[in-house]
Write an enzyme that holds these catalytic residues in place. Sequence first.
Site, mmCIF file in Angstrom:
data_model
loop_
_atom_site.group_PDB
_atom_site.id
_atom_site.type_symbol
_atom_site.label_atom_id
_atom_site.label_comp_id
_atom_site.label_asym_id
_atom_site.label_seq_id
_atom_site.Cartn_x
_atom_site.Cartn_y
_atom_site.Cartn_z
ATOM 1 N N TYR A 89 31.332 35.396 41.975
ATOM 2 C CA TYR A 89 31.381 36.178 43.215
ATOM 3 C C TYR A 89 31.463 37.673 42.932
ATOM 4 O O TYR A 89 30.647 38.465 43.414
ATOM 5 C CB TYR A 89 32.571 35.757 44.079
ATOM 6 C CG TYR A 89 32.919 36.783 45.131
ATOM 7 C CD1 TYR A 89 32.015 37.106 46.137
ATOM 8 C CD2 TYR A 89 34.147 37.460 45.102
ATOM 9 C CE1 TYR A 89 32.319 38.068 47.087
ATOM 10 C CE2 TYR A 89 34.459 38.421 46.049
ATOM 11 C CZ TYR A 89 33.542 38.722 47.040
ATOM 12 O OH TYR A 89 33.834 39.681 47.976
ATOM 13 N N LYS B 131 28.756 40.815 43.635
ATOM 14 C CA LYS B 131 29.064 42.000 44.435
ATOM 15 C C LYS B 131 28.907 43.270 43.600
ATOM 16 O O LYS B 131 28.431 44.301 44.099
ATOM 17 C CB LYS B 131 30.471 41.907 45.009
ATOM 18 C CG LYS B 131 30.630 40.865 46.108
ATOM 19 C CD LYS B 131 29.748 41.147 47.316
ATOM 20 C CE LYS B 131 30.218 42.355 48.104
ATOM 21 N NZ LYS B 131 29.405 42.550 49.345
ATOM 22 N N THR C 150 34.019 44.932 47.435
ATOM 23 C CA THR C 150 35.348 44.400 47.159
ATOM 24 C C THR C 150 35.966 45.070 45.938
ATOM 25 O O THR C 150 35.244 45.561 45.051
ATOM 26 C CB THR C 150 35.269 42.879 46.909
ATOM 27 O OG1 THR C 150 36.531 42.385 46.440
ATOM 28 C CG2 THR C 150 34.220 42.546 45.859
ATOM 29 N N ASP C 151 37.299 45.058 45.866
ATOM 30 C CA ASP C 151 37.981 45.574 44.669
ATOM 31 C C ASP C 151 37.826 44.628 43.482
ATOM 32 O O ASP C 151 38.111 45.004 42.341
ATOM 33 C CB ASP C 151 39.461 45.847 44.948
ATOM 34 C CG ASP C 151 40.247 44.615 45.393
ATOM 35 O OD1 ASP C 151 39.652 43.524 45.539
ATOM 36 O OD2 ASP C 151 41.461 44.757 45.620
ATOM 37 N N GLU C 152 37.342 43.423 43.712
ATOM 38 C CA GLU C 152 37.212 42.451 42.628
ATOM 39 C C GLU C 152 36.155 42.864 41.598
ATOM 40 O O GLU C 152 36.139 42.341 40.482
ATOM 41 C CB GLU C 152 36.918 41.063 43.190
ATOM 42 C CG GLU C 152 38.061 40.525 44.040
ATOM 43 C CD GLU C 152 37.867 39.086 44.468
ATOM 44 O OE1 GLU C 152 37.442 38.272 43.627
ATOM 45 O OE2 GLU C 152 38.142 38.774 45.646
#
Length: 346
Positions: free
Chosen positions: A155, A159, A130-132
């Site tokens: 989260y 990741k 993810t870009d998060e």
Amino acid sequence: MKVLVTGGAGFIGSAVVRLAVERGHEVINLDALTYAACLDNVAPVARSSLYTFEQADIRDRAALDRILLSHNPDAILHLAAESHVDRSIDGPAAFIDTNITGTATLLDAARAHWEAQGRPESFRFHHVSTDEVFGTLGDTGLFTEDTPYDPRSPYSASKASSDHLVRAWHETYGLPVLLTNCSNNYGPYHFPEKLIPVVILKALAGEPIPVYGTGENVRDWLYVEDHADALLTVLEKGQVGRSYNIGGHNEMRNIDLVRAICGLLDERRPDASPHADLITFVTDRPGHDMRYAIDASRIQNELGWTPSVTVEEGLARTVDWFLDNEEWWRALQKRDGVGRRLGTKA
């Protein structure tokens, strides 16, 4: 190609499964069937001779060894993960367990299988992230593949950890890996606890539509079928050891997104007053990143991939799909936590 897809009964995973089978790949769908999974998501291909389902947990090494030996896949597309930020705030342990420990277990099972097969050069382990993991942006700038990691939620931290593990297995053991980091997905089969389905279903029910803070947070929206196409493109043509950012080129403030959905519902299911009147601003969740935006020039320049669906077209398709598939989402609304406010712990 014979592809093992982990998390193939989830939202993004099922889109990959459907598209891969449609394109003639043999697919083994490995899923633990946790609360956010639904086998109805793969019903369109479930009877295909190219499709096989294996119920297993990526933390179960014995099950992984059995499945890899039995099916001998050419590639692993790893999407299985806990993914809802709000749930990670209330219960981070499950995210650490699945996203970090589970990925490490899968990586080592994949390495052992790859080595037992003679370390074939054609094998691929494609990790979907993810870009998060990059944190948050200000009013300007874009995330590139070289942006330093700066995760802000349990989260995204889990990741980010899994991304590091994948790179470590490549550098230490030579496992041929690929990594992708995507922006926010949306589209058919989107689990009802996520923002866009929440807006649609709350509006249809005539209930308050919750918007965090003032709705100024910006996301880059990627139609899930575009994402599935990008993942298969990277799997087939990506350079081993390289990462690719995948974005939709569709930046929107949350409040503008919500209003756009309300406008679509006004056209399709008009009510006594505009659906936007239901918008209710609620206390922001802790650590809410302000803006994500993806620079997807690498995947475009090197692999020739670009998104094909604009956010206007994609939202219309998504709203229409939810209107046409009430039986699907009503069944999922009964699952634990769906419809409740999560992620409120300070």
